[in-house]
Design an enzyme around this catalytic site. Structure first.
Site, PDB file in Angstrom:
ATOM      1  CB  SER A   1      -0.902   0.157   1.018  1.00  0.00           C
ATOM      2  OG  SER A   1      -1.728   0.995   1.783  1.00  0.00           O
ATOM      3  N   GLY A   2       0.629   2.290  -1.108  1.00  0.00           N
ATOM      4  CA  GLY A   2       1.532   3.360  -0.755  1.00  0.00           C
ATOM      5  C   GLY A   2       2.955   3.204  -2.137  1.00  0.00           C
TER       6      GLY A   2
ATOM      7  CE  LYS B   1      -1.137  -1.177  -5.018  1.00  0.00           C
ATOM      8  NZ  LYS B   1      -0.259  -1.202  -4.050  1.00  0.00           N
TER       9      LYS B   1
ATOM     10  CB  SER C   1      -1.021  -9.094  -5.842  1.00  0.00           C
ATOM     11  OG  SER C   1      -0.908 -10.595  -6.887  1.00  0.00           O
TER      12      SER C   1
HETATM   13  N1  LIG Z   1       6.698   7.285  -7.507  1.00  0.00           N
HETATM   14  C1  LIG Z   1       6.242   8.489  -7.367  1.00  0.00           C
HETATM   15  N2  LIG Z   1       7.176   9.760  -6.269  1.00  0.00           N
HETATM   16  C2  LIG Z   1       6.476   9.764  -5.501  1.00  0.00           C
HETATM   17  N3  LIG Z   1       5.423   9.792  -5.283  1.00  0.00           N
HETATM   18  C3  LIG Z   1       3.943   9.161  -5.702  1.00  0.00           C
HETATM   19  C4  LIG Z   1       4.886   8.215  -6.748  1.00  0.00           C
HETATM   20  N4  LIG Z   1       4.161   7.010  -6.515  1.00  0.00           N
HETATM   21  C5  LIG Z   1       3.164   6.998  -6.301  1.00  0.00           C
HETATM   22  N5  LIG Z   1       3.702   8.952  -4.943  1.00  0.00           N
HETATM   23  C6  LIG Z   1       2.683   9.080  -4.417  1.00  0.00           C
HETATM   24  O1  LIG Z   1       2.028   7.935  -2.929  1.00  0.00           O
HETATM   25  C7  LIG Z   1       0.945   7.826  -2.876  1.00  0.00           C
HETATM   26  C8  LIG Z   1       0.385   6.452  -2.582  1.00  0.00           C
HETATM   27  O2  LIG Z   1       0.270   6.418  -4.375  1.00  0.00           O
HETATM   28  P1  LIG Z   1      -0.253   5.099  -4.782  1.00  0.00           P
HETATM   29  O3  LIG Z   1      -1.795   5.237  -3.833  1.00  0.00           O
HETATM   30  O4  LIG Z   1      -0.543   5.407  -5.944  1.00  0.00           O
HETATM   31  O5  LIG Z   1      -0.232   3.558  -4.375  1.00  0.00           O
HETATM   32  P2  LIG Z   1      -0.697   2.490  -4.087  1.00  0.00           P
HETATM   33  O6  LIG Z   1      -0.231   1.341  -4.313  1.00  0.00           O
HETATM   34  O7  LIG Z   1      -1.611   2.779  -4.823  1.00  0.00           O
HETATM   35  O8  LIG Z   1      -1.359   1.921  -3.039  1.00  0.00           O
HETATM   36  P3  LIG Z   1      -2.426   1.230  -2.171  1.00  0.00           P
HETATM   37  O9  LIG Z   1      -2.584  -0.256  -2.284  1.00  0.00           O
HETATM   38  O10 LIG Z   1      -2.970   1.630  -0.772  1.00  0.00           O
HETATM   39  O11 LIG Z   1      -4.162   1.492  -2.865  1.00  0.00           O
HETATM   40  C9  LIG Z   1       0.294   8.824  -3.397  1.00  0.00           C
HETATM   41  O12 LIG Z   1      -0.460  10.087  -2.895  1.00  0.00           O
HETATM   42  C10 LIG Z   1       0.761   9.095  -4.364  1.00  0.00           C
HETATM   43  O13 LIG Z   1       0.507  10.182  -5.018  1.00  0.00           O
HETATM   44 MG   LIG Z   2      -3.823   2.050  -5.427  1.00  0.00          MG
END
Ligand SMILES: Nc1ncnc2c1ncn2[C@@H]1O[C@H](COP(=O)(O)OP(=O)(O)OP(=O)(O)O)[C@@H](O)[C@H]1O
Ligand SMILES: [Mg+2]
Length: 166
Positions: A9-10, A13, A81
């Site tokens: 998470s975070g 993705k 996953s």
């Molecule tokens: N490469 C990056 N550089 C800086 N910030 C990023 C980057 N990728 C994502 N973020 C920021 O990190 C945060 C989390 O990203 P995101 O929601 O895409 O994660 P996720 O993997 O989908 O998490 P989840 O499993 O909780 O849905 C968001 O605020 C996003 O803007």
């Molecule tokens: Mg997400």
């Protein structure tokens, strides 16, 4: 083709997946974006985040992808996953499968903590958090891994790198 973006998470993705989806869609309009959180809403039955809920969500996600794949729809899938055996099965059942592990370091995940999952888990307020009480097995099922420092670059740069490898 199924492009499967995994990570904690975070990790990024959803962010990277949406950009990648837009890039692919300009060339292949028969492309959809599926996100783990989005599909939990679509199912509408409030699956939990315990192991059973996660497994059910993963199985449904895979069956939906298979249905779309069989109709010639490409899928960019963003899903946490945690089940390596599900990911191995993907490789057998889909027409083409490309798995990308977005390997964002834990300290950066905790710094972002976009859903406040890690702070609440550390304070003992919630359970079933991957990275705390649910492990993320680092089984090497992936075709591409993006680790630090590359994973900390602009998400557009990361999405472009993934697209080059497809
Ligand atoms: N490469 C990056 N550089 C800086 N910030 C990023 C980057 N990728 C994502 N973020 C920021 O990190 C945060 C989390 O990203 P995101 O929601 O895409 O994660 P996720 O993997 O989908 O998490 P989840 O499993 O909780 O849905 C968001 O605020 C996003 O803007
Ligand atoms: Mg997400």
């Amino acid at each position: 083709m199924i492009i499967w973006l995994i990570g904690m998470s975070g990790a990024g993705k959803t962010t990277i997946g949406q950009i990648l989806y837009q890039k692919i869609k300009t060339e292949h309009p028969n492309t959809v974006f599926l996100d783990g959180d989005m599909l939990r809403d679509v199912w509408g039955d409030h699956l939990g985040h315990d192991m059973e809920g996660r497994r059910k969500n993963a199985e449904r996600f895979t069956r939906l992808c298979l249905m779309l794949d069989r109709q010639g729809i490409h899928v960019v899938a963003a899903i946490l996953s945690i089940f390596p055996e599900e990911r191995r099965k993907n490789r057998d059942i889909f027409s083409r499968y490309f798995e990308v592990f977005i390997d964002t370091p834990m300290e950066e995940l905790v710094r972002r903590d976009s859903k406040r999952l890690y702070a609440r888990a550390a304070a003992g307020e919630i359970k079933d958090v991957v990275g705390f009480d649910i492990p993320m097995p680092r089984t090497e099922t992936w075709d591409m891994i993006i680790s630090a420092p590359a994973v900390l670059e602009d998400p557009h740069v990361i999405a472009a790198k993934i697209k080059e490898r497809l």
